[in-house]
Every structure is written in C-alpha cells, then in structure tokens.
Scaffold this motif. Structure first.
Motif, short mmCIF file in Angstrom:
data_model
loop_
_atom_site.label_atom_id
_atom_site.label_comp_id
_atom_site.label_asym_id
_atom_site.label_seq_id
_atom_site.Cartn_x
_atom_site.Cartn_y
_atom_site.Cartn_z
N CYS A 275 21.88 17.97 -11.77
CA CYS A 275 20.55 17.68 -12.07
C CYS A 275 20.00 16.51 -11.29
CB CYS A 275 20.29 17.42 -13.56
SG CYS A 275 20.75 18.83 -14.56
N SER A 276 18.68 16.49 -10.86
CA SER A 276 18.17 15.40 -10.24
C SER A 276 17.62 14.32 -11.08
CB SER A 276 16.78 15.73 -9.49
OG SER A 276 16.00 16.20 -10.32
N ARG A 277 17.28 14.60 -12.61
CA ARG A 277 16.83 13.81 -13.50
C ARG A 277 17.08 14.62 -14.83
NH1 ARG A 277 11.39 14.07 -10.68
NH2 ARG A 277 12.72 14.75 -9.08
N VAL A 278 17.22 13.52 -16.12
CA VAL A 278 17.47 13.89 -17.10
C VAL A 278 16.17 13.49 -18.02
CG1 VAL A 278 18.92 13.33 -19.35
CG2 VAL A 278 20.17 13.39 -17.13
N VAL A 279 15.75 14.60 -18.84
CA VAL A 279 14.41 14.17 -19.65
C VAL A 279 14.85 14.07 -20.95
CG1 VAL A 279 12.20 14.84 -20.25
CG2 VAL A 279 13.03 15.54 -18.04
N SER A 280 14.66 12.85 -21.60
CA SER A 280 15.22 12.57 -23.08
C SER A 280 14.36 11.60 -23.71
CB SER A 280 16.67 11.83 -22.85
OG SER A 280 17.32 11.75 -23.79
N LYS A 281 14.85 11.21 -25.20
CA LYS A 281 14.51 10.34 -26.07
C LYS A 281 15.29 9.01 -25.75
CE LYS A 281 17.30 11.04 -29.08
NZ LYS A 281 18.40 10.20 -29.91
N PRO A 282 14.78 7.78 -26.11
CA PRO A 282 15.59 6.80 -26.08
C PRO A 282 16.93 6.94 -26.90
CG PRO A 282 13.47 6.00 -26.43
CD PRO A 282 13.45 7.53 -26.47
N GLY A 283 18.33 7.26 -26.34
CA GLY A 283 19.50 7.39 -26.96
C GLY A 283 20.56 6.73 -26.22
N TYR A 284 21.33 5.81 -26.64
CA TYR A 284 22.34 5.11 -26.23
C TYR A 284 23.48 6.02 -25.23
CZ TYR A 284 26.79 2.75 -24.72
OH TYR A 284 27.71 2.33 -23.85
N SER A 285 23.98 7.09 -26.00
CA SER A 285 24.92 8.01 -25.39
C SER A 285 24.42 8.89 -24.34
CB SER A 285 25.53 8.92 -26.46
OG SER A 285 26.40 8.16 -27.17
N THR A 286 23.02 9.26 -24.33
CA THR A 286 22.51 10.12 -23.06
C THR A 286 22.27 9.11 -22.08
OG1 THR A 286 21.47 11.46 -24.77
CG2 THR A 286 20.66 11.46 -22.56
N PHE A 287 21.64 8.03 -22.44
CA PHE A 287 21.68 7.00 -21.47
C PHE A 287 22.71 6.51 -20.57
CE2 PHE A 287 17.02 5.03 -22.40
CZ PHE A 287 16.42 6.35 -22.45
N ALA A 288 23.85 6.14 -21.35
CA ALA A 288 25.03 5.61 -20.89
C ALA A 288 25.64 6.77 -19.90
CB ALA A 288 25.91 5.16 -22.11
N GLU A 289 25.81 7.88 -20.45
CA GLU A 289 26.44 8.80 -19.74
C GLU A 289 25.72 9.08 -18.20
OE1 GLU A 289 29.00 11.64 -22.81
OE2 GLU A 289 27.15 12.25 -22.29
N ALA A 290 24.50 9.20 -18.35
CA ALA A 290 23.43 9.25 -17.17
C ALA A 290 23.89 8.20 -16.29
CB ALA A 290 22.00 9.30 -17.71
N LEU A 291 23.72 6.85 -16.78
CA LEU A 291 24.03 5.47 -16.15
C LEU A 291 25.26 5.66 -15.37
CD1 LEU A 291 22.23 3.14 -18.62
CD2 LEU A 291 21.56 3.28 -16.16
N ARG A 292 26.37 6.12 -16.03
CA ARG A 292 27.77 6.25 -15.41
C ARG A 292 27.69 7.17 -14.55
NH1 ARG A 292 32.67 5.29 -19.57
NH2 ARG A 292 33.37 7.38 -18.69
N LEU A 293 27.03 8.33 -14.30
CA LEU A 293 26.91 9.19 -13.37
C LEU A 293 25.88 8.79 -12.23
CD1 LEU A 293 27.55 12.38 -15.36
CD2 LEU A 293 29.11 11.23 -13.76
N GLU A 294 25.23 7.93 -12.61
CA GLU A 294 23.79 7.50 -11.65
C GLU A 294 22.89 8.41 -11.51
OE1 GLU A 294 24.99 5.16 -8.42
OE2 GLU A 294 26.55 4.10 -9.38
N ILE A 295 22.67 9.23 -12.56
CA ILE A 295 21.54 10.32 -12.73
C ILE A 295 20.42 9.58 -13.23
CG2 ILE A 295 20.74 12.63 -13.73
CD1 ILE A 295 23.36 12.57 -11.73
N PRO A 296 19.22 9.81 -12.48
CA PRO A 296 17.76 9.20 -12.87
C PRO A 296 17.60 9.67 -14.51
CG PRO A 296 17.63 9.79 -10.96
CD PRO A 296 19.04 10.33 -11.17
N ILE A 297 16.83 8.89 -15.16
CA ILE A 297 16.55 9.12 -16.58
C ILE A 297 14.86 9.08 -16.75
CG2 ILE A 297 16.55 8.30 -18.90
CD1 ILE A 297 19.16 6.72 -17.97
N ILE A 298 14.20 10.02 -17.39
CA ILE A 298 12.95 10.02 -17.75
C ILE A 298 12.82 9.99 -19.22
CG2 ILE A 298 10.48 11.21 -17.52
CD1 ILE A 298 11.43 12.73 -15.35
#
Length: 367
Positions: A275-298
C-alpha cells in the motif's frame, strides 16, 4: 526441571495491546522454545493466534476495562466508570485468585500491557512484574476529571509498584513508574512477500493507488464507502467485518476464507507493504507497524483520549502523513487521497527493535 513460565496480562481494551505484546510473546517463544506462555486476556484467541505461531495457555480474565467504546472512536465514560468501580470493589479477590494460579503453575515472570492491577498481582505472588506501554490508564482517566481523579490515583499506586517498564515510543511521560527502560517500536512482521499477497487477492493496481483502511478491532461506524466510487482505478483493502460489495474494495478477511479456510489470518501488517498509505484512527499498534515498514499514515483526529496527542505528534515527527479532521473523513469527498503527503518534521528515524529488546530481556531473565 520445570519449564520457564511467562504469564502475560493484557489490557481488556481494543486489539492494539494484544497485538504488540503477542509480537513479543511470539519472539520469546522462538528464542526459548521450551517456554510456557500463559496469555491472560479477554482479547479473542484468534487474535493472539494470528501473532503467536506456537502453543499457549489461554486464560480469559479481565483486570481492567480501558475505555468502553461502541466503535474505535466513540467513548462511553459513564459505563467505563461503573466497570472500573466494580473492579476496584473486587480487587482483593481478583489478586488472590491470580496469586493462587501463579503459584500453582510456578510462573517465573509476569509481563503486562498494561493492566494496573498486574503489578500488585506480581508483588503478592512474590515474582517480578514488568510492564510495557506508551501510556498508563491513570493518564487517560486523570484528564477526564471528576470521579475519574480518584480512579487515577488508585491506578497510580499500582503502577508505582512495577519493577520495570519498557517504555515504547510515542509515549506520555509515564513518570509514575519508578524504573523505566526506553525501547523501540514493537509489532508484527509481514508473513508474505508483496507479490504473494497481490497474487492471492488479485490486486493489479500500482502501489500508489492501493490504500489500506484499518480502524482497530472495533472498526468504525458509518465509514462513507460511497466515496470509493470517485476512485475507480484505485484499490482499497479492509479487514472490517461489515463492508458493502464494491468493485474497488477488497474485504481481505472474507476473500481469504473463500481462497483457503486454513490460510493463517491476514493482518494489517501483512497488507501494508503493498500500500502507498494506511488510513486509520490514532492507535499505537497500527502506527508502530506502519512506522516500522515506513508506510505513510493518514489519521483521523480523536478527541478526548489523551494518548492521541502523543501518537499524532509522533507521526508528524517520523512519518509521511496527513492529519484529518473527522468532518473531512466522514462528510468530505476524500479528495485528501489526491493531496501530497506532509513530510516528517524530523530527519532521524525511530528505533524499530522494541519487540526484540523486550523479548531478549525476558529470555535473559527466564534463563
């Protein structure tokens, strides 16, 4: 020789706490194959199994309530308060029951994320009690004032007895904890190669036009799926249970069951790399997994939940991102998907080895 035994207590709130501590449990099991894992939580067993590849004992117990919610954003403070008062009322019998269980099973170490009473259980059972987290429940409740102030003080007394806190990134100060060790990001690692996932789900869109919609274990009510019609050549992936049938929306959970009932459950982290980005609400686990993989977050903004501020600051510092007011998500036309992402404010990256650091400390202690 009895097996080294690790008792893992998990907050009874959402899926994120279960995800990040199960990632640690899985690695502990790989590093120390004879370990006996006891997972103590009301999180569903299938969720733990999607992160822990070996066996474990499942002990369904609730030691806290987190925040009672109807979906991933809507909070019910009154019911939360009533449930907390109920647990406070039963505190002695909860502790006595667990101490008895811990002694019978010769538990060597307790690791919690992050039910406050677990610190007292470990102390009463005369074993080490460690915790991991990026916020304490005292911090969430204190900001709500009123009757929650007394609850926050009660919880703070438990946290002050914790022998060691592994403090995760994107955290509040957590200064009530006497012994803090800062570690990196935690989370799962994708199980599949990107090409494998694309082939399984027949995804032909390029990465730039592939988007993961993920809103935690409770999902979101009223996602405006009608906006997807404005992006006919894009692909949207979701693991949500209630989704309409749309040509450019893939419900990965439903599709996976059609492909192969025995397929290991697909998790958000398995989909992120395509994916080019993850659309989410604020949540540590989603953010942390996206940050580990360097996937942008909306991310949507989430009002009234203290942790949100630190999470949103974190993605602004370390990730390509967009922060959306709820109106833009729920009432807008999703034109934000065509807008350029904001660059991270900081050039340095977060340490990605939190799972490994905590697992290593646990194994060192058990051995």
């Amino acid at each position: 020789m009895s097996r080294p035994t690790l008792y893992i207590a998990i907050t009874n709130h959402g899926f994120g706490h279960a995800v990040r501590i199960s990632s640690v449990a899985n690695l502990v099991q790989k590093m120390c194959p004879d370990v006996l894992l006891i997972m103590v939580t009301t999180a569903p067993r299938w969720l733990l199994e999607s992160y822990i590849s070996g066996d474990f004992i499942y002990r369904p117990r609730a030691f806290d309530v987190g925040v009672i919610q109807s979906d991933s954003i809507t909070m019910d403070k009154q019911t939360t308060l009533e449930k907390l008062q109920e647990i406070r009322h039963k505190e002695r019998s909860i502790i006595a029951g667990e101490v008895n269980f811990i002694k019978q099973n010769r538990v060597d170490l307790l690791l919690a994320d992050i039910p406050p009473i677990a610190a007292k259980i470990a102390q009463a059972a005369d074993i080490h009690g460690w915790m991991m987290g990026n916020f304490g429940w005292d911090f969430i409740y204190r900001s709500w004032g009123g009757e929650f102030l007394e609850i926050a003080d009660w919880i703070g007394e438990f946290f002050a007895q914790c022998k060691r806190l592994f403090r995760l990134p994107l955290h509040e100060p957590m200064s009530i904890f006497p012994n803090i060790l800062d570690v990196g990001l935690t989370g799962g690692t994708p199980r599949y190669e990107p090409e494998e996932i694309k082939a399984k789900f027949d995804i032909h869109s390029d990465q730039e036009k592939t988007v993961l919609l993920t809103f935690g274990g409770l999902g979101l009510d009223q996602i405006p799926y009608q906006n997807l019609a404005r992006f006919p050549d894009w692909k949207f992936l979701t693991l949500d249970s209630n989704t309409p049938e749309l040509p450019n929306l893939i419900n990965v959970t439903k599709e996976a069951e059609k492909i192969d009932k025995n397929l290991p459950r697909i998790r958000p982290v398995d989909l992120m790399p395509i994916c080019s980005r993850v659309v989410s609400k604020p949540g540590y686990s989603t953010f942390a997994e996206a940050l580990r993989l360097e996937i942008p977050i909306i991310s949507l903004v989430r009002e009234g939940f203290g942790e949100s501020k630190f999470l949103l600051e974190g993605i602004q510092d370390y990730s390509y991102h967009q922060i959306l007011p709820p109106t833009e998500f729920f009432d807008g036309d999703w034109e934000f998907l065509r807008q350029p992402l904001q660059a991270p404010r900081k050039s340095e990256k977060l340490d990605k080895n939190g799972t490994e650091a905590i697992a290593q400390a646990v194994v060192d202690y058990l051995q």
